[in-house]
Design a protein around this motif. Structure first.
Motif, PDB file in Angstrom:
ATOM      1  N   ARG A 257      14.423   3.409  -7.624  1.00 46.77           N
ATOM      2  CA  ARG A 257      13.004   3.069  -7.795  1.00 46.77           C
ATOM      3  C   ARG A 257      12.264   4.181  -8.561  1.00 46.77           C
ATOM      4  O   ARG A 257      11.485   3.919  -9.476  1.00 46.77           O
ATOM      5  CB  ARG A 257      12.367   2.871  -6.419  1.00 46.77           C
TER       6      ARG A 257
ATOM      7  N   TYR B  38       0.507   1.791  -8.063  1.00 47.45           N
ATOM      8  CA  TYR B  38       1.679   1.107  -7.510  1.00 47.45           C
ATOM      9  C   TYR B  38       2.650   2.128  -6.896  1.00 47.45           C
ATOM     10  O   TYR B  38       3.160   1.922  -5.788  1.00 47.45           O
ATOM     11  CB  TYR B  38       2.374   0.293  -8.604  1.00 47.45           C
TER      12      TYR B  38
ATOM     13  N   ARG C 130       1.785   3.099  -3.509  1.00 43.83           N
ATOM     14  CA  ARG C 130       1.701   2.056  -2.491  1.00 43.83           C
ATOM     15  C   ARG C 130       2.670   2.300  -1.337  1.00 43.83           C
ATOM     16  O   ARG C 130       2.365   2.059  -0.187  1.00 43.83           O
ATOM     17  CB  ARG C 130       2.025   0.689  -3.117  1.00 43.83           C
ATOM     18  N   LYS C 131       3.862   2.793  -1.701  1.00 47.56           N
ATOM     19  CA  LYS C 131       4.897   2.965  -0.678  1.00 47.56           C
ATOM     20  C   LYS C 131       4.543   4.158   0.216  1.00 47.56           C
ATOM     21  O   LYS C 131       4.244   5.243  -0.294  1.00 47.56           O
ATOM     22  CB  LYS C 131       6.226   3.232  -1.387  1.00 47.56           C
TER      23      LYS C 131
ATOM     24  N   TRP D 255       4.645   7.482   2.411  1.00 48.04           N
ATOM     25  CA  TRP D 255       5.483   8.679   2.331  1.00 48.04           C
ATOM     26  C   TRP D 255       6.194   8.856   3.664  1.00 48.04           C
ATOM     27  O   TRP D 255       5.740   8.363   4.702  1.00 48.04           O
ATOM     28  CB  TRP D 255       4.616   9.917   2.044  1.00 48.04           C
TER      29      TRP D 255
ATOM     30  N   ARG E 116      -2.857   9.398   0.101  1.00 46.29           N
ATOM     31  CA  ARG E 116      -2.224   8.430  -0.801  1.00 46.29           C
ATOM     32  C   ARG E 116      -3.261   7.435  -1.326  1.00 46.29           C
ATOM     33  O   ARG E 116      -3.335   7.158  -2.521  1.00 46.29           O
ATOM     34  CB  ARG E 116      -1.138   7.699  -0.002  1.00 46.29           C
TER      35      ARG E 116
END
Lengths: 75, 490
Positions: free
Chosen positions: A4, A55, A58-59, A61, B276
């Motif tokens: 990814r 984007y 988005r994931k 951590w 984030r």
């Protein structure tokens, strides 16, 4: 490095290179959406870069799982 | 120059705004639980989403974005669209190191960027050289903000411009010092919320006013193309300028990502999720700020073509708009408050970062390792006062230096820290001595080239040449190093 991350890095580099108008005809005088076309292309690539960055963020951590666990323990 | 003067009513709005900042400083002091460095410099347990995103925004977009960037667009034309890329690049470069740095900062209670370097490399040389680079870079940055404050106000009064400059710089610096000394980062971030909000509104007002007054973007672009004297400002850039783009995007993207005040905001996030999400929003801010600054500067090319000093394009344009209608007048007052907010929010953050590094990294790290937290917090406030006095003097001496020129130089130095932060945080084999000598030689090259008059050989910043050699040294010597000691970083 995860697949990814490799794909994202390649996309980042491509978008960045596309945003710099090195490939444009130096005599071009066309206008798109009010800007010289090469500027519109550059702004569009900057927008793509922002989307890509958002984007990539988005994931969650790794640390977020630890934080959630800690919070659950406190509760 | 077409001048405009603020009425007493307009000044009272500005005074009210400044008063609100002071009240926030007082609340920041009330919210402080104890006299510790973490409380003062990182606001204790950290910020939630709204405060973090607005403090990042207000800190990153400075007076330079409004005054310097519009000026640069007026001077170079559409090529300044590259500012959009380098501001986005800052957030992209955060992706490389912010997640891990945040994790480490919580684990080891970091306060300054040098705390990370110390934990990672345990090398006094790296600590000292990095602190010097960051402090010098910030002093340069702060100086440019002080000059911007003075210039902004000097055009708005009918008193002697030099006197107005001095009064503005001294007065606003004192206000900043007061609220910062009262509430530390908490006060700075809370004022950033107000300042960030005003700045955001200000950009919206600015573009609405300019489009309303001067017509559509398409007409302006056509007029620039049709005028042979200025048409090159709308043409695709020449190869030499393209090289400059790559150089600018890399140097500002990496350099600004390493701003100590930005790194401290990474530390000050309440959670990884907050950080984030804030960075996700930050990725889109260039489109609402730098793009507007570009458009405004471009309109200035046609409507204020004879302007000699491009940095004045925004104030000249505002004076033109202000004279039209009462609504226009008050909108310009709001915009003035926005510019002031942009400058002050950046300057106070830089000042706080300088004070934290001189106190924690230099005094507590080298001179007096046993100093108590309370002593250090008090010392930090005294250091802020000392730095402000020196910078007021320098701002008065250098008041006619172009703003962007002043800003350029610090990035050449800051990017020499790229191997230590970007690579060191991921690659365990990166060793202290190669990193130290890499930074040192990178600096010598960057500063040396500038000193002999080559700021940008082949239109590439001197700092980039320094960084290339720096990377070869730090990575190359780490690979061939026989030292088996590898510091654990995760």
């Amino acid at each position: 490095m995860k697949t990814r991350n490799i794909i994202l890095s390649i996309l980042f580099i491509l978008t960045f290179v596309f945003g710099v108008p090195w490939y444009w005809d130096s005599l071009d005088k066309s206008i798109t959406y009010g800007f010289p076309t090469w500027v519109t292309a550059s702004i569009f690539s900057s927008f793509l870069l922002s989307c890509l960055t958002a984007y990539a963020l988005r994931k969650p951590w790794d640390i977020e799982e630890t934080e959630e666990e800690e919070n659950n323990n406190i509760k | 120059m077409n001048q405009f003067i603020f009425s007493p009513g307009a000044w009272s709005i500005i005074v009210l705004y400044i008063f609100v900042l002071l009240v926030i400083g007082w609340f920041g002091k009330k919210a402080r639980k104890k006299e510790s460095l973490k409380e003062f410099y990182l606001a204790g347990n950290g910020f939630g989403f709204i405060v973090l995103v607005l403090t990042l925004y207000a800190t990153q977009y400075s007076g330079n974005t409004l005054l310097g960037f519009t000026g640069r667009a007026h001077k170079v034309g559409f090529s300044w669209v590259m500012s959009l890329h380098f501001m986005t690049a800052i957030v992209v470069f955060y992706l490389i190191f912010a997640p891990k740095l945040y994790t480490l900062s919580k684990k080891y209670s970091f306060i300054t960027p040098t705390d990370y370097l110390n934990q990672r490399f345990s090398n006094k040389g790296i600590n000292i050289i990095a602190t010097i680079i960051m402090v010098l870079g910030l002093i340069n940055y702060l100086l440019s903000q002080f000059i911007a404050m003075g210039r902004l106000v000097e055009g708005l009064t009918d008193i002697d411009p030099f006197k107005a400059f001095v009064i503005a710089v001294v007065g606003l610096a004192i206000v900043m010092l007061i609220y910062e000394s009262l509430g530390g980062l908490r006060a700075v971030a809370w004022t950033d919320v107000i300042q960030g909000f005003i700045l955001f509104i200000g950009f919206g007002v600015l573009i609405a006013l300019v489009l309303n007054k001067y017509g559509s973007m398409g007409e302006i672009t056509q007029q620039i193309f049709n005028n042979p004297e200025i048409s090159k400002k709308a043409m695709p850039p020449a190869p030499v300028v393209i090289r400059g783009w790559f150089s600018y995007i890399l140097i500002v993207g990496m350099g600004a990502a390493l701003y100590p005040q930005a790194i401290q905001r990474i530390y000050a996030a309440k959670s990884a999720k907050t950080l984030r999400r804030s960075l996700q929003v930050m990725a889109f801010f260039p489109l609402t700020t730098t793009l507007i600054a570009l458009v405004v500067g471009i309109f200035g090319i046609i409507h204020f073509s004879t302007l000699e000093n491009s940095d004045q394009v925004l104030s000249v344009m505002l004076s033109d708009i202000q004279n039209d209608t009462t609504v226009g007048y008050w909108l310009v007052v709001i915009l003035f408050a926005a510019v002031l907010a942009a400058i002050m929010s950046t300057a106070d953050s830089a000042l706080l970062a300088i004070s934290s590094m001189l106190t924690k990294d230099i005094y507590s790290g080298i001179i007096n390792k046993t100093a108590s937290e309370e002593t250090l917090t008090k010392l930090g406030k005294k250091i802020s006062i000392f730095v402000v006095i020196i910078l007021i003097g320098l701002a008065i001496l250098l008041r006619n230096e172009p703003i962007v020129k002043l800003l350029d130089k610090k990035f050449d130095m800051l990017i020499q820290l790229v191997p230590a932060f970007f690579i060191g945080i991921h690659w365990k084999r990166l060793r202290p001595y190669p990193v130290f000598f890499g930074i040192l030689i990178g600096l010598i090259i960057a500063i040396g080239l500038s000193l002999i008059g080559h700021n940008k050989p082949f239109n590439i910043h001197a700092g980039i040449y320094g960084l290339i050699v720096n990377l070869f040294i730090s990575i190359g010597f780490s690979l061939f190093s026989k030292d088996n000691e590898i510091r654990e970083i995760s």
